[in-house]
Enzyme design. Structure first.
Site, PDB file in Angstrom:
ATOM      1  N   ILE A 172       0.844  -1.200   0.000  1.00  0.00           N
ATOM      2  CA  ILE A 172       0.000   0.000   0.000  1.00  0.00           C
ATOM      3  C   ILE A 172       0.878   1.249   0.000  1.00  0.00           C
ATOM      4  O   ILE A 172       0.640   2.183  -0.767  1.00  0.00           O
ATOM      5  CB  ILE A 172      -0.960  -0.011   1.205  1.00  0.00           C
ATOM      6  CG1 ILE A 172      -1.965  -1.172   1.071  1.00  0.00           C
ATOM      7  CG2 ILE A 172      -1.703   1.325   1.317  1.00  0.00           C
ATOM      8  CD1 ILE A 172      -2.703  -1.515   2.351  1.00  0.00           C
ATOM      9  N   THR A 250      -4.293   4.073   8.164  1.00  0.00           N
ATOM     10  CA  THR A 250      -5.152   3.084   7.487  1.00  0.00           C
ATOM     11  C   THR A 250      -4.611   1.678   7.717  1.00  0.00           C
ATOM     12  O   THR A 250      -5.056   0.738   7.074  1.00  0.00           O
ATOM     13  CB  THR A 250      -5.190   3.327   5.961  1.00  0.00           C
ATOM     14  OG1 THR A 250      -3.847   3.329   5.469  1.00  0.00           O
ATOM     15  CG2 THR A 250      -5.868   4.654   5.614  1.00  0.00           C
ATOM     16  N   ARG A 252      -3.214  -0.394  11.142  1.00  0.00           N
ATOM     17  CA  ARG A 252      -3.862  -1.030  12.280  1.00  0.00           C
ATOM     18  C   ARG A 252      -3.789  -0.067  13.453  1.00  0.00           C
ATOM     19  O   ARG A 252      -2.792   0.645  13.620  1.00  0.00           O
ATOM     20  CB  ARG A 252      -3.157  -2.355  12.669  1.00  0.00           C
ATOM     21  CG  ARG A 252      -3.418  -3.514  11.726  1.00  0.00           C
ATOM     22  CD  ARG A 252      -4.867  -4.004  11.816  1.00  0.00           C
ATOM     23  NE  ARG A 252      -5.141  -5.138  10.934  1.00  0.00           N
ATOM     24  CZ  ARG A 252      -5.606  -5.041   9.695  1.00  0.00           C
ATOM     25  NH1 ARG A 252      -5.815  -3.847   9.160  1.00  0.00           N
ATOM     26  NH2 ARG A 252      -5.860  -6.123   8.978  1.00  0.00           N
ATOM     27  N   ASP A 275      -8.820   5.439   9.965  1.00  0.00           N
ATOM     28  CA  ASP A 275      -9.714   4.407   9.433  1.00  0.00           C
ATOM     29  C   ASP A 275      -9.675   3.166  10.312  1.00  0.00           C
ATOM     30  O   ASP A 275     -10.499   2.279  10.153  1.00  0.00           O
ATOM     31  CB  ASP A 275      -9.327   4.055   7.994  1.00  0.00           C
ATOM     32  CG  ASP A 275     -10.371   3.166   7.316  1.00  0.00           C
ATOM     33  OD1 ASP A 275     -11.573   3.494   7.393  1.00  0.00           O
ATOM     34  OD2 ASP A 275      -9.983   2.137   6.725  1.00  0.00           O
ATOM     35  N   GLU A 280     -11.158  -1.978  17.511  1.00  0.00           N
ATOM     36  CA  GLU A 280     -11.561  -1.629  16.153  1.00  0.00           C
ATOM     37  C   GLU A 280     -12.793  -0.736  16.102  1.00  0.00           C
ATOM     38  O   GLU A 280     -12.823   0.226  15.353  1.00  0.00           O
ATOM     39  CB  GLU A 280     -11.806  -2.890  15.323  1.00  0.00           C
ATOM     40  CG  GLU A 280     -12.143  -2.633  13.880  1.00  0.00           C
ATOM     41  CD  GLU A 280     -11.069  -1.915  13.093  1.00  0.00           C
ATOM     42  OE1 GLU A 280     -10.319  -2.588  12.397  1.00  0.00           O
ATOM     43  OE2 GLU A 280     -10.960  -0.677  13.145  1.00  0.00           O
ATOM     44  N   HIS A 299     -13.145   1.572   9.136  1.00  0.00           N
ATOM     45  CA  HIS A 299     -12.263   0.590   8.493  1.00  0.00           C
ATOM     46  C   HIS A 299     -12.773   0.261   7.079  1.00  0.00           C
ATOM     47  O   HIS A 299     -13.002  -0.889   6.724  1.00  0.00           O
ATOM     48  CB  HIS A 299     -12.159  -0.692   9.334  1.00  0.00           C
ATOM     49  CG  HIS A 299     -10.928  -1.501   9.016  1.00  0.00           C
ATOM     50  ND1 HIS A 299     -10.348  -2.358   9.902  1.00  0.00           N
ATOM     51  CD2 HIS A 299     -10.164  -1.562   7.893  1.00  0.00           C
ATOM     52  CE1 HIS A 299      -9.287  -2.937   9.346  1.00  0.00           C
ATOM     53  NE2 HIS A 299      -9.160  -2.455   8.124  1.00  0.00           N
ATOM     54  N   ALA A 301     -11.316   1.800   4.168  1.00  0.00           N
ATOM     55  CA  ALA A 301     -10.365   2.167   3.113  1.00  0.00           C
ATOM     56  C   ALA A 301     -10.099   1.001   2.170  1.00  0.00           C
ATOM     57  O   ALA A 301      -9.915   1.194   0.978  1.00  0.00           O
ATOM     58  CB  ALA A 301      -9.053   2.669   3.724  1.00  0.00           C
ATOM     59  N   GLY A 302     -10.083  -0.221   2.716  1.00  0.00           N
ATOM     60  CA  GLY A 302      -9.901  -1.408   1.880  1.00  0.00           C
ATOM     61  C   GLY A 302     -11.130  -1.677   1.030  1.00  0.00           C
ATOM     62  O   GLY A 302     -12.030  -0.846   0.948  1.00  0.00           O
TER      63      GLY A 302
END
Length: 341
Positions: A172, A250, A252, A275, A280, A299, A301-302
């Site tokens: 990434i 983005t 962890r 993100d 979480e 979360h 972005a993926g």
């Protein structure tokens, strides 16, 4: 059962409930049917369950995605014909076990396809941060038409000759480097595994973490979650960041010391685009929800929505290569897993 001359690999879908329906559109289902012998309606949510035993015993390939059953020695014993696992998502750490490598299974991942939307989100966050879009939007809304001198307020904004710091030349991170090329920015990189020669090839400047934090107006984290990266962005790194700069995470939540980050954010000195968090989903009382200088996203972005089809298309092209006796374009190797997400 006898298939005559049909040499398409017997393939079983294995993933959590509700995912295959989003992963595979009509085009992907058609492609899968052409290249593999499979029952597209049969999705093994749990490979331990008896209703999947015969398909597992026949399977030469598992097409996996999020929530696939870990491939323990016990599961592999029930899959004597299994030769390959094609994963239609990023990390394979959740289901590929040491037993898979002992067995000599070929493994492919769609981490490259999943990296693209994360890098796109990051690029957007970097450009918005430099342009001071979010603080300006909040203030404009609060002013409700009151006359205001925006040129003075936004005197320090803009992306011309901005310095961007990237932490980690992961897949990434490297994609973000590529996406930043057309812009008038200087890109700094902290990554202990990247040599000076490699950095020059990527057209980035190598920097130590403290130096990067001190020089960049945007710091974006792209390192993997490993014991040694836990809390790597801590009080000292955050204190080094210039007033008004932005931290983007983005990767962890565990890579950032969130107590230290909150202390900086409360003063309004820094901005954050998060993100991911630790835990979480932040508790309802978390200030991440209420601080005006935080952009908090779920979360996302993926790969989401139509981006799942990109991972599916990648996995299907890998499956097609396998069927043709060609090597995977994105093979996963056991030694690489130690340093990757």
């Amino acid at each position: 059962m006898h298939h005559g001359t049909d040499n398409r690999p017997a393939t079983l879908l294995a993933m959590a409930p509700g995912i295959a329906e989003r992963l595979l559109g009509d085009a992907q289902r058609g492609h899968l049917a052409r290249i593999a012998r499979t029952d597209p309606r049969l999705v093994a949510h749990d490979l331990h369950a008896p209703e999947f035993a015969s398909a597992l015993a026949e399977a030469e390939v598992l097409l996996t995605c999020w929530g696939a059953t870990p491939l323990t020695p016990e599961i592999l014993e029930r899959a004597p014909r299994l030769r390959a696992v094609v994963h239609a998502a990023g990390s394979v750490k959740h289901h590929i076990t040491p037993a898979c490598w002992e067995r000599g299974l070929l493994v492919s991942s769609a981490a490259g396809a999943n990296a693209l939307p994360v890098a796109e989100y990051t690029l957007a966050a970097i450009l918005f941060a430099g342009k001071q879009v979010l603080p300006a939007a909040h203030h404009y809304r609060a002013l409700r038409g009151t006359d205001h001198d925006w040129r003075t307020e936004l005197a320090s904004s803009g992306n011309y000759r901005r310095t961007v710091g990237l932490v980690g030349a992961s897949r990434i991170g490297r994609r973000v480097i590529e996406l930043l090329r057309p812009f008038d920015v200087t890109t700094l990189l902290y990554d202990p595994y990247v040599t000076d020669t490699e950095a020059a090839g990527l057209s980035v400047q190598k920097a130590e973490l403290a130096d990067l934090c001190a020089r960049a107006s945007v710091v974006s984290v792209h390192a993997p979650q490993l014991p040694e990266t836990d809390g790597m962005i801590g009080a000292a790194q955050l204190a080094a960041m210039p007033d008004g700069s932005t931290l983007i995470n983005t990767s962890r939540g565990s890579l950032v010391d969130e107590a230290a980050l909150l202390a900086e954010l409360r003063t309004g000195r820094l901005h954050a685009v998060l993100d991911v968090t630790e835990p979480e989903v932040p508790p309802a009382t978390s200030e991440f929800y209420t601080l005006p200088n935080v952009l908090l996203t779920p979360h996302m972005a993926g790969s989401f929505g139509n981006e799942l089809h990109r991972m599916a298309d990648h996995a299907l092209s890998e499956l097609e290569r396998y069927a043709a006796g060609l090597p995977f374009t994105e093979p996963v190797r056991p030694d690489a897993l130690e340093h990757s997400a």
